[in-house]
Design a protein around this motif. Structure first.
Motif, short mmCIF file in Angstrom:
data_model
loop_
_atom_site.label_atom_id
_atom_site.label_comp_id
_atom_site.label_asym_id
_atom_site.label_seq_id
_atom_site.Cartn_x
_atom_site.Cartn_y
_atom_site.Cartn_z
N ILE A 1 0.85 4.41 -2.86
CA ILE A 1 0.60 5.83 -2.62
C ILE A 1 1.65 6.68 -3.32
CG2 ILE A 1 0.54 7.61 -0.81
CD1 ILE A 1 -0.64 5.39 1.04
N VAL B 1 0.82 -1.21 0.00
CA VAL B 1 0.00 0.00 0.00
C VAL B 1 0.86 1.26 0.00
CG1 VAL B 1 -1.71 1.33 1.28
CG2 VAL B 1 -1.97 -1.15 1.08
N SER C 1 -7.21 2.77 -1.33
CA SER C 1 -5.83 3.07 -1.72
C SER C 1 -5.65 2.74 -3.20
CB SER C 1 -4.83 2.24 -0.89
OG SER C 1 -4.92 0.86 -1.25
#
Length: 353
Positions: free
Chosen positions: A89, A85, A156
């Motif tokens: 980002i 994750v 996400s």
């Protein structure tokens, strides 16, 4: 034989190792060997005739078409994905390319191959897509756990890319009749996990005497699944799952992040104690991650009811084995830290395909 994509990654490599421990059916292992792919994990299989390795990108349509025609699989188990994750980002496009475009290309090559099979071969062929509980979004403390009918609400770039790939898989079954299976699993842990993820990161940093960074207040909740239980569940779904269906795979082990870190510290205190004090003294709370989902929880009732699968390991038993493995395999961790694991360049192993 079966094809396994992403079989040099954490879950994929464990699946390959477990499969060959239970079956004589060969595997063609397809992995691009990105930063998280470690062929060294599979070194013991290097000369095993049941394990053929192809250093290929699933998004390379020409290469994948040739592999399907040469090896003619009876099933594909699709693990290959970008999965961290934090990295999604920072670099969301890489996740879209790998998880959405890559899965789309692989599906279409598989469809064209499947359409040319005999009726009997078409009926027995399976395409199993391995996904995540993160596609469902975030739960509050009192919400019911995710089921297979929970609406998708990814938060996400990673979760959104996996949700997209799930929808593409579903569409290929609905539109073309391709016999697909999808599994959505909770957080995995166990041997050979790349040390950017919570549990191996904490073990590595604890043993190195470094701070143990815990996001925010540490109260984010995850359902933890021992990786070899996950492999067993995938074998079960592949063998007996109904084409077109989705199956949630969970460990029935909801824990806050700080609880997990405390468990790790206490196990290390017993297995490899510090010269003085507890490893808990190294815990440091840090600024929370952007968009950090508060809670995930899996309801795996469907898998238990329809296919009879339940996890074997409790969180205590699985984590104890995991911490012991990392303590005993410091050389594996050191190769990751130093970058030496990347010595398995494509030229040295392409002869295997």
């Amino acid at each position: 034989m079966i094809f396994v994509t992403g079989g040099a990654g954490f879950i994929g490599a464990n699946f390959v190792i477990d499969w060959l421990a239970h079956h004589d059916e060969p595997i063609l292992n397809i992995d691009k060997l990105t930063y998280a792919g470690n062929y060294g994990t599979l070194q013991a299989l290097h000369d095993d005739p049941r394990h053929v390795f192809a250093c290929r990108d699933i998004g390379d349509r020409t290469a994948m078409s040739a592999i399907f025609e040469q090896y003619r699989p009876r099933a594909v188990v699709h693990f290959a994905a970008e999965s961290h994750v934090d990295r999604s980002i920072d670099r969301p496009r890489e996740f879209i390319d790998a998880n959405v475009t890559g899965t789309g290309e692989l599906l279409d090559v598989a469809r064209l191959y499947w359409e040319r099979l005999s009726d009997a071969e078409r009926n027995s062929f399976r395409f199993l897509h391995v996904s995540t509980d993160e596609v469902y979004g975030s739960l509050s403390a009192n919400d019911a756990a995710f089921t297979e009918t929970t609406p998708y609400a990814p938060n996400s770039p990673y979760a959104a890319s996996k949700a997209s790939s799930d929808h593409i898989v579903r569409a290929y079954h609905h539109t073309y009749g391709l016999p697909t299976l999808t599994t959505n699993c909770s957080n995995n842990y166990g041997p050979y996990q790349f040390p950017e993820k919570l549990i191996p990161l904490m073990i590595q940093r604890a043993l190195s005497g470094d701070a143990l960074p815990v996001y925010g207040d540490g109260r984010n909740v995850r359902d933890w699944l021992y990786v070899r239980d996950h492999c067993d569940a995938i074998r079960t779904v592949l063998a007996r799952g109904t084409p077109g269906e989705t199956y949630n795979i969970g460990g029935n082990n909801e824990k806050t992040n700080v609880e997990v870190v405390h468990f790790i510290c206490d196990l290390l205190d017993a297995i490899k104690p510090r010269e003085s004090g507890s490893y808990r003294e190294q815990i440091a709370f840090v600024t929370d991650r952007k968009g950090h989902d508060r809670r995930y929880a899996i309801d795996a009732t469907k898998l238990r009811r329809e296919l009879g699968w339940v996890p074997r390991e409790t969180f205590a038993s699985g984590l104890s084995m995991t911490v012991q493995w990392y303590v005993e395999n410091g050389a594996w961790l050191e190769e990751i830290r130093s970058g030496a694991y990347r010595r398995w360049n494509p030229e040295s192993i392409l002869k295997r395909a």
